[in-house]
Design a protein around this motif. Structure first.
Motif, mmCIF file in Angstrom:
data_model
loop_
_atom_site.group_PDB
_atom_site.id
_atom_site.type_symbol
_atom_site.label_atom_id
_atom_site.label_comp_id
_atom_site.label_asym_id
_atom_site.label_seq_id
_atom_site.Cartn_x
_atom_site.Cartn_y
_atom_site.Cartn_z
ATOM 1 N N LYS A 9 0.843 -1.206 0.000
ATOM 2 C CA LYS A 9 0.000 0.000 0.000
ATOM 3 C C LYS A 9 0.873 1.249 0.000
ATOM 4 O O LYS A 9 0.648 2.192 -0.765
ATOM 5 C CB LYS A 9 -0.925 -0.022 1.231
ATOM 6 N N PHE A 10 1.880 1.285 0.874
ATOM 7 C CA PHE A 10 2.770 2.452 0.937
ATOM 8 C C PHE A 10 3.482 2.652 -0.406
ATOM 9 O O PHE A 10 3.676 3.770 -0.853
ATOM 10 C CB PHE A 10 3.795 2.282 2.062
ATOM 11 N N LYS A 70 -11.159 5.234 8.499
ATOM 12 C CA LYS A 70 -11.899 6.250 7.748
ATOM 13 C C LYS A 70 -12.061 5.857 6.284
ATOM 14 O O LYS A 70 -13.112 6.067 5.694
ATOM 15 C CB LYS A 70 -11.182 7.599 7.829
ATOM 16 N N ALA A 71 -11.000 5.295 5.678
ATOM 17 C CA ALA A 71 -11.033 4.999 4.245
ATOM 18 C C ALA A 71 -12.024 3.885 3.918
ATOM 19 O O ALA A 71 -12.630 3.885 2.854
ATOM 20 C CB ALA A 71 -9.643 4.630 3.751
ATOM 21 N N TYR A 72 -12.165 2.897 4.829
ATOM 22 C CA TYR A 72 -13.001 1.735 4.518
ATOM 23 C C TYR A 72 -14.155 1.567 5.506
ATOM 24 O O TYR A 72 -14.694 0.475 5.635
ATOM 25 C CB TYR A 72 -12.137 0.454 4.506
ATOM 26 N N SER A 73 -14.504 2.630 6.214
ATOM 27 C CA SER A 73 -15.615 2.538 7.183
ATOM 28 C C SER A 73 -15.377 1.390 8.160
ATOM 29 O O SER A 73 -16.213 0.496 8.298
ATOM 30 C CB SER A 73 -16.925 2.269 6.439
ATOM 31 N N ASP A 84 -10.702 -4.686 -3.891
ATOM 32 C CA ASP A 84 -11.274 -3.660 -4.768
ATOM 33 C C ASP A 84 -11.310 -2.312 -4.027
ATOM 34 O O ASP A 84 -11.826 -2.225 -2.920
ATOM 35 C CB ASP A 84 -12.700 -4.132 -5.115
ATOM 36 N N GLN A 85 -10.773 -1.276 -4.667
ATOM 37 C CA GLN A 85 -10.672 0.032 -4.003
ATOM 38 C C GLN A 85 -11.795 0.999 -4.431
ATOM 39 O O GLN A 85 -11.780 2.172 -4.065
ATOM 40 C CB GLN A 85 -9.311 0.683 -4.302
ATOM 41 N N TYR A 91 -14.740 1.436 -3.529
ATOM 42 C CA TYR A 91 -15.521 1.991 -2.417
ATOM 43 C C TYR A 91 -15.046 3.409 -2.054
ATOM 44 O O TYR A 91 -15.851 4.275 -1.712
ATOM 45 C CB TYR A 91 -15.375 1.062 -1.194
ATOM 46 N N ILE A 92 -13.728 3.621 -2.160
ATOM 47 C CA ILE A 92 -13.152 4.910 -1.751
ATOM 48 C C ILE A 92 -13.718 6.049 -2.599
ATOM 49 O O ILE A 92 -14.154 7.077 -2.078
ATOM 50 C CB ILE A 92 -11.605 4.856 -1.842
ATOM 51 N N ASN A 93 -13.760 5.850 -3.918
ATOM 52 C CA ASN A 93 -14.303 6.901 -4.798
ATOM 53 C C ASN A 93 -15.782 7.122 -4.558
ATOM 54 O O ASN A 93 -16.260 8.252 -4.549
ATOM 55 C CB ASN A 93 -14.102 6.522 -6.275
ATOM 56 N N THR A 94 -16.506 6.022 -4.376
ATOM 57 C CA THR A 94 -17.950 6.131 -4.164
ATOM 58 C C THR A 94 -18.241 6.938 -2.904
ATOM 59 O O THR A 94 -19.056 7.864 -2.924
ATOM 60 C CB THR A 94 -18.563 4.708 -4.001
ATOM 61 N N SER A 95 -17.561 6.612 -1.808
ATOM 62 C CA SER A 95 -17.860 7.325 -0.554
ATOM 63 C C SER A 95 -17.372 8.770 -0.629
ATOM 64 O O SER A 95 -18.025 9.689 -0.135
ATOM 65 C CB SER A 95 -17.279 6.589 0.659
#
Ligand code: PMP
Ligand code: GLU
Length: 394
Positions: free
Chosen positions: A81-82, A240-243, A288-289, A291-295
């Motif tokens: 991730k980093f 915060k990023a993934y609830s 799958d990332q 979710y981040i854009n959607t939220s």
């Protein structure tokens, strides 16, 4: 009989953000219809694929202690991730997984600070930084900001705050509570000051990196100033990023000697973070990332609505946020015009009791006259909340 508590415990207060949420919950339990704009947590459910990974781990009996600093799988996911998102390289001994980013910060201060050391904290600040520094025996040096400077510090202010006792500088961008984000140029000018002080550890709290619309892409201080790498700790988490606030997984990447000292402290306090949560966090980072854009889109729509409504109320001045799910309006004009209200704490209490809206007074963040609103709640609640606010203030 009251048990005499330690000076350490007596020297701090309970987290005010959590206290506001608790008070709202208590009033609801008494039958009051409270609109909660206090809580700093996404209102969405954790994405399904993350929950399924945890369920599978549970069913497979992944219910024992893990390595203190996190499972090999999660540590690899964090390293990737980093690399992928932040262009930062770490080896396994430079990563520590903890019980939330709050715990990462706590471990950092316990591992780094001695009595009398100084910690530089820009205000408005997240409520827990000063009390965590105090728990480590250190002194806080608060840098005040103003609305003209968009509630951000300048390199001159940073330079003036540094003494021979400074050990730690904490930067949170996008910021809780202000919602503002430092530009790469601003980070570069702060970095220039810090490059002359290799003994000062820089903590960049990147927990809101993904909830951002005011800049094209997220950059932290070590991205802009790679020469700070050896004395910077990057703190983040999945809350915060993934609830995933309740799962309690945060992590830190930084100098191996410091990370290992933090791990030692963790080994004598919590041991590993919850095994099942670690599997869920790995699924969050590797899966799958989208979710981040959607939220993010939903937060931005809510932000625009609340920002517009707030600025319509006489006496409120509200700058736009560039990210996070907070707005941080100045209510001084309201305080000045309302009889019997003398400050933001009394105003927040009045709004809770009379307006049935829960918000956190700015004093808790070192910014009297302001109040923090969280828009991490449904549009319906926000509409109701704004109607109530207007009614209570006019
Ligand atoms: N840093 C900031 C600025 C925050 O707002 C929060 C939210 N509580 C945290 C750290 C800690 O988040 P968590 O412990 O849930 O990972
Ligand atoms: N970060 C959130 C907030 O500021 C959660 C509560 C807390 O841990 O302080 O409201």
């Amino acid at each position: 009989m009251d048990v005499k508590i330690s000076q350490r415990a007596a020297s701090i207060k309970p987290s005010p953000t959590l206290a506001v949420s608790a008070k709202a919950g208590q009033l609801r339990a008494e039958g009051r219809d409270i609109i909660g704009l206090g809580a700093g947590e996404p209102d969405f459910d954790t994405p399904e694929h993350i929950k399924q990974a945890a369920i599978q781990a549970l069913n497979e009996g992944f219910t024992k202690y893990t390595a203190v600093g996190g499972t090999a799988g999660l540590i690899q996911a964090i390293i990737q991730k980093f690399k992928r998102e932040n262009d930062l390289e770490y080896s396994t001994d430079q990563i520590l997984v903890s019980c939330g980013c709050k715990h990462s910060l706590y471990n950092l201060m316990q591992a780094l600070l001695n009595a009398g050391d100084e910690v530089i904290i820009p205000a408005p600040y997240w409520v827990s930084y000063p009390d965590m520094a105090k728990l480590a025996g250190a002194e806080t040096v608060i840098i005040k900001t103003n609305a003209e400077g968009n509630l951000k510090i300048t390199p001159e202010q940073l330079q003036a705050a540094i003494t021979s006792k400074t050990r730690l500088f904490i930067l949170n961008s996008p910021s809780n509570p202000t919602g503002v984000c430092y530009t790469p140029d601003e980070l570069a000018s702060l970095g220039k000051v810090l490059a002359n002080h290799p003994d000062i550890v820089i903590a960049t709290d990147d927990i809101y990196e993904h909830i951002l619309w005011g800049q094209e892409s997220f950059q932290n201080i070590v991205n802009v100033c790679p020469d700070l790498y050896d004395h910077t700790v990057v703190l983040n988490g999945v809350s915060k990023a993934y609830s995933m606030t309740g799962w309690r997984i945060g992590y830190a990447g930084g100098p191996a000697s410091l990370i290992q000292a933090m791990k030692k402290i963790q080994s004598q306090s919590t041991s590993n973070p919850t095994s099942i949560s670690q599997v869920a966090a790995q699924a969050a980072l590797e899966g799958d990332q989208s979710y981040i854009n959607t939220s993010n889109k939903i937060f931005k729509e809510r932000h625009d609505f609340v920002h517009e409504q707030l600025n319509k109320i006489e006496g409120i001045e509200c700058h736009a946020s560039e990210g996070t799910f907070y707005l941080f309006p100045n209510f001084q004009g309201v305080i000045d015009r309302m009889e019997n209200i003398n400050n933001d704490i009394e105003l927040a209490e009045y709004l809770l009791e009379q307006g049935e809206i829960a918000m956190v007074p700015g004093s808790a963040f070192g910014a009297p006259g302001y109040i923090r609103l969280s828009f991490a709640t449904s549009m319906e609640n926000l509409q109701k909340g704004m109607e109530r606010l207007e009614k209570a203030l006019t």
